[in-house]
Design a protein around this motif. Structure first.
Motif, PDB file in Angstrom:
ATOM      1  N   UNK A  91       3.644   2.884   0.495  1.00 32.65           N
ATOM      2  CA  UNK A  91       2.677   3.262  -0.541  1.00 32.65           C
ATOM      3  C   UNK A  91       2.921   2.479  -1.836  1.00 32.65           C
ATOM      4  N   UNK A  92       4.191   2.300  -2.188  1.00 32.38           N
ATOM      5  CA  UNK A  92       4.526   1.566  -3.407  1.00 32.38           C
ATOM      6  C   UNK A  92       4.073   0.112  -3.310  1.00 32.38           C
ATOM      7  N   UNK A  93       4.329  -0.523  -2.177  1.00 30.75           N
ATOM      8  CA  UNK A  93       3.956  -1.931  -1.999  1.00 30.75           C
ATOM      9  C   UNK A  93       2.442  -2.093  -1.924  1.00 30.75           C
ATOM     10  N   UNK A  94       1.784  -1.146  -1.250  1.00 35.96           N
ATOM     11  CA  UNK A  94       0.330  -1.240  -1.130  1.00 35.96           C
ATOM     12  C   UNK A  94      -0.330  -1.003  -2.485  1.00 35.96           C
ATOM     13  N   UNK A  95       0.198  -0.057  -3.252  1.00 33.45           N
ATOM     14  CA  UNK A  95      -0.347   0.208  -4.589  1.00 33.45           C
ATOM     15  C   UNK A  95      -0.208  -1.017  -5.484  1.00 33.45           C
ATOM     16  N   UNK A  96       0.932  -1.710  -5.362  1.00 32.76           N
ATOM     17  CA  UNK A  96       1.140  -2.917  -6.168  1.00 32.76           C
ATOM     18  C   UNK A  96       0.175  -4.020  -5.750  1.00 32.76           C
ATOM     19  N   UNK A  97      -0.075  -4.131  -4.447  1.00 29.82           N
ATOM     20  CA  UNK A  97      -0.989  -5.158  -3.943  1.00 29.82           C
ATOM     21  C   UNK A  97      -2.411  -4.924  -4.440  1.00 29.82           C
ATOM     22  N   UNK A  98      -2.930  -3.707  -4.288  1.00 35.64           N
ATOM     23  CA  UNK A  98      -4.316  -3.458  -4.701  1.00 35.64           C
ATOM     24  C   UNK A  98      -4.469  -3.559  -6.220  1.00 35.64           C
ATOM     25  N   UNK A  99      -3.387  -3.280  -6.953  1.00 38.78           N
ATOM     26  CA  UNK A  99      -3.455  -3.447  -8.408  1.00 38.78           C
ATOM     27  C   UNK A  99      -3.611  -4.922  -8.760  1.00 38.78           C
ATOM     28  N   UNK A 100      -2.878  -5.791  -8.055  1.00 37.61           N
ATOM     29  CA  UNK A 100      -3.019  -7.233  -8.292  1.00 37.61           C
ATOM     30  C   UNK A 100      -4.401  -7.730  -7.846  1.00 37.61           C
ATOM     31  N   UNK A 101      -5.026  -6.992  -6.920  1.00 37.11           N
ATOM     32  CA  UNK A 101      -6.383  -7.316  -6.473  1.00 37.11           C
ATOM     33  C   UNK A 101      -7.447  -6.735  -7.401  1.00 37.11           C
ATOM     34  N   UNK A 102      -6.994  -6.046  -8.459  1.00 37.63           N
ATOM     35  CA  UNK A 102      -7.878  -5.463  -9.483  1.00 37.63           C
ATOM     36  C   UNK A 102      -8.616  -4.220  -9.002  1.00 37.63           C
ATOM     37  N   UNK A 103      -8.136  -3.586  -7.924  1.00 40.20           N
ATOM     38  CA  UNK A 103      -8.711  -2.312  -7.510  1.00 40.20           C
ATOM     39  C   UNK A 103      -8.109  -1.192  -8.354  1.00 40.20           C
ATOM     40  N   UNK A 104      -8.887  -0.140  -8.563  1.00 46.79           N
ATOM     41  CA  UNK A 104      -8.432   1.048  -9.283  1.00 46.79           C
ATOM     42  C   UNK A 104      -8.587   2.282  -8.402  1.00 46.79           C
ATOM     43  N   UNK A 105      -7.748   3.285  -8.640  1.00 45.53           N
ATOM     44  CA  UNK A 105      -7.884   4.545  -7.906  1.00 45.53           C
ATOM     45  C   UNK A 105      -9.036   5.344  -8.505  1.00 45.53           C
ATOM     46  N   UNK A 106     -10.023   5.663  -7.658  1.00 42.90           N
ATOM     47  CA  UNK A 106     -11.156   6.483  -8.097  1.00 42.90           C
ATOM     48  C   UNK A 106     -10.886   7.955  -7.853  1.00 42.90           C
ATOM     49  N   UNK A 107     -10.132   8.257  -6.776  1.00 44.90           N
ATOM     50  CA  UNK A 107      -9.790   9.644  -6.451  1.00 44.90           C
ATOM     51  C   UNK A 107      -8.624   9.638  -5.477  1.00 44.90           C
ATOM     52  N   UNK A 108      -7.816  10.694  -5.511  1.00 43.34           N
ATOM     53  CA  UNK A 108      -6.684  10.811  -4.594  1.00 43.34           C
ATOM     54  C   UNK A 108      -6.399  12.278  -4.362  1.00 43.34           C
ATOM     55  N   UNK A 109      -6.298  12.645  -3.081  1.00 39.98           N
ATOM     56  CA  UNK A 109      -5.979  14.025  -2.738  1.00 39.98           C
ATOM     57  C   UNK A 109      -5.280  14.054  -1.377  1.00 39.98           C
ATOM     58  N   UNK A 110      -4.120  14.683  -1.314  1.00 44.85           N
ATOM     59  CA  UNK A 110      -3.351  14.793  -0.081  1.00 44.85           C
ATOM     60  C   UNK A 110      -3.168  13.421   0.559  1.00 44.85           C
ATOM     61  N   UNK A 111      -3.658  13.239   1.797  1.00 48.03           N
ATOM     62  CA  UNK A 111      -3.435  11.978   2.509  1.00 48.03           C
ATOM     63  C   UNK A 111      -4.569  10.972   2.311  1.00 48.03           C
ATOM     64  N   UNK A 112      -5.463  11.215   1.384  1.00 44.90           N
ATOM     65  CA  UNK A 112      -6.607  10.326   1.194  1.00 44.90           C
ATOM     66  C   UNK A 112      -6.640   9.776  -0.226  1.00 44.90           C
TER      67      UNK A 112
END
Length: 377
Positions: A91-112
């Motif tokens: 999760x940490x590595x994937x979060x760092x990757x999408x941040x470098x891709x300029x994606x933002x979290x729109x919503x997060x709940x449990x496993x989604x």
């Protein structure tokens, strides 16, 4: 469009198509998926065990290519919940990757978690020099898909998308009949686009008159247009309870992006090869000049007839619109294929030209191997 990998989940495509849901059998591996850039507003991966981090995040970057400005990726997986040490690492590595891709979290709940893409190129251009993944090179065509390898790079938006701060598309359902912005890529005028719509509206109305005596309500759901051009055949069916798989030739104008901009779906394909789908899963197949095209390419028209028979459900229909010589060729194989001619009409009444189009409507018969043996006895 439902997509299932053909290594472990190919039967899911059969289930989806039998339920009347658009589906395609594909591989998320080394080659681009058969869809142009900026095709989808939303991508969804449920119980997702895809290794998005492999090869510098190349699979996630392919998904990025397919999403429109402001598009969403809904991701459901234990990693998003971060239950144990390995999940937390991923999760940490994937979060760092999408941040470098300029994606933002729109919503997060449990496993989604749901990420959203930026609307413009601003974030890409403001990244620290040398940040990976890099932007794709300017000579990289993001809409070329037939046999094209994936690349671990970010596909920036066109100048038009950047200025418009989005796709510039009309809202649905107006976009179905509104000239799409990417029409200019083909030097096609809005007037030509409108005329094409009107032409196919007339043709589809005539098709339905020929079919009506033979079909019951709600018996046709899955439809394939084997040479979709700009998708006007499918658009003319907007009031029918059907969906259309719009197929664009791999070696022709790449009009599939116009089809997706209209809110329709489809794929690129070379009809010298088998289509990636289960047998007996389409109720209606429309073939406009397909046989004339493959004949010029030196491919087997007989093999194409067999492929159409494989795809078509028993009691399903085929509409072929082509030159008279093609229709005469098809007629020779009707008995062998257990097909029945429903109607043959001149597409241009009163024309005696050999180059004028003729329409034949065919129905696939229900038969068994025992029937075949009896016929052969």
């Amino acid at each position: 469009m439902s997509l299932a990998p053909n290594d472990v989940h190919q039967n899911q495509i059969q289930f989806a198509l039998e339920r009347g849901i658009p589906a395609y059998l594909g591989v998320l591996g080394t080659k681009r998926l058969p869809y142009p850039s900026r095709s989808f507003e939303l991508a969804h991966c449920s119980r997702c065990r895809i290794d998005w981090l492999q090869r510098d995040g190349i699979l996630l970057l392919e998904l990025d290519r397919l999403l429109r400005p402001g598009g969403y990726f809904a991701y459901s997986s234990p990693e998003a919940y971060a239950q144990d040490e390995e999940d937390r690492r991923i999760w940490k590595e994937m979060s760092a990757l999408v941040e470098r891709m300029c994606w933002k979290i729109a919503a997060k709940r449990n496993q989604t978690v749901i990420w959203v893409k930026p609307l413009t190129n601003d974030c890409y251009l403001n990244r620290v020099q040398g940040t990976r993944p890099p932007l794709c090179k300017t000579d990289n065509d993001p809409d070329a898909v037939w046999g094209v390898p994936m690349e671990a790079c970010i596909t920036p938006y066109s100048d038009q998308n950047h200025r418009a701060k989005g796709s510039g598309l009309a809202p649905w359902p107006a976009r179905l009949t509104t000239a799409p912005p990417r029409l200019a890529d083909f030097d096609i005028s809005p007037e030509t686009f409108t005329k094409d719509m009107e032409l196919w509206q007339q043709r589809v109305e005539s098709y339905w008159k020929l079919l009506s005596p033979k079909i019951r309500p709600n018996t046709i759901r899955n439809v394939m247009d084997m040479n979709a051009n700009m998708g006007s055949f499918a658009a003319a069916l907007r009031d029918k309870p059907v969906w259309v798989m719009n197929v664009v030739p791999a070696d022709g104008p790449n009009t599939l992006k116009l089809i997706y901009d209209r809110g329709l779906i489809g794929s690129v394909h070379d009809w010298c090869e088998a289509f990636s789908t289960y047998p007996r899963t389409y109720d209606l197949i429309h073939a406009w000049t397909v046989f004339s095209v493959i004949e010029k390419k030196g491919c087997s028209a007989e093999d194409l007839l067999l492929e159409m028979d494989r795809i078509l459900r028993p009691t399903g229909f085929i509409i072929v619109r082509d030159k008279r010589v093609v229709i005469d060729f098809i007629k020779k194989y009707l008995t062998a294929l257990h097909w029945a001619s429903v109607a043959v009409v001149d597409a241009e009444p009163g024309s005696n030209s050999e180059n004028s189009d003729t329409v034949i409507v065919i129905r696939k018969q229900m038969w068994s191997t025992n029937d075949k043996l009896k016929d052969s006895a």
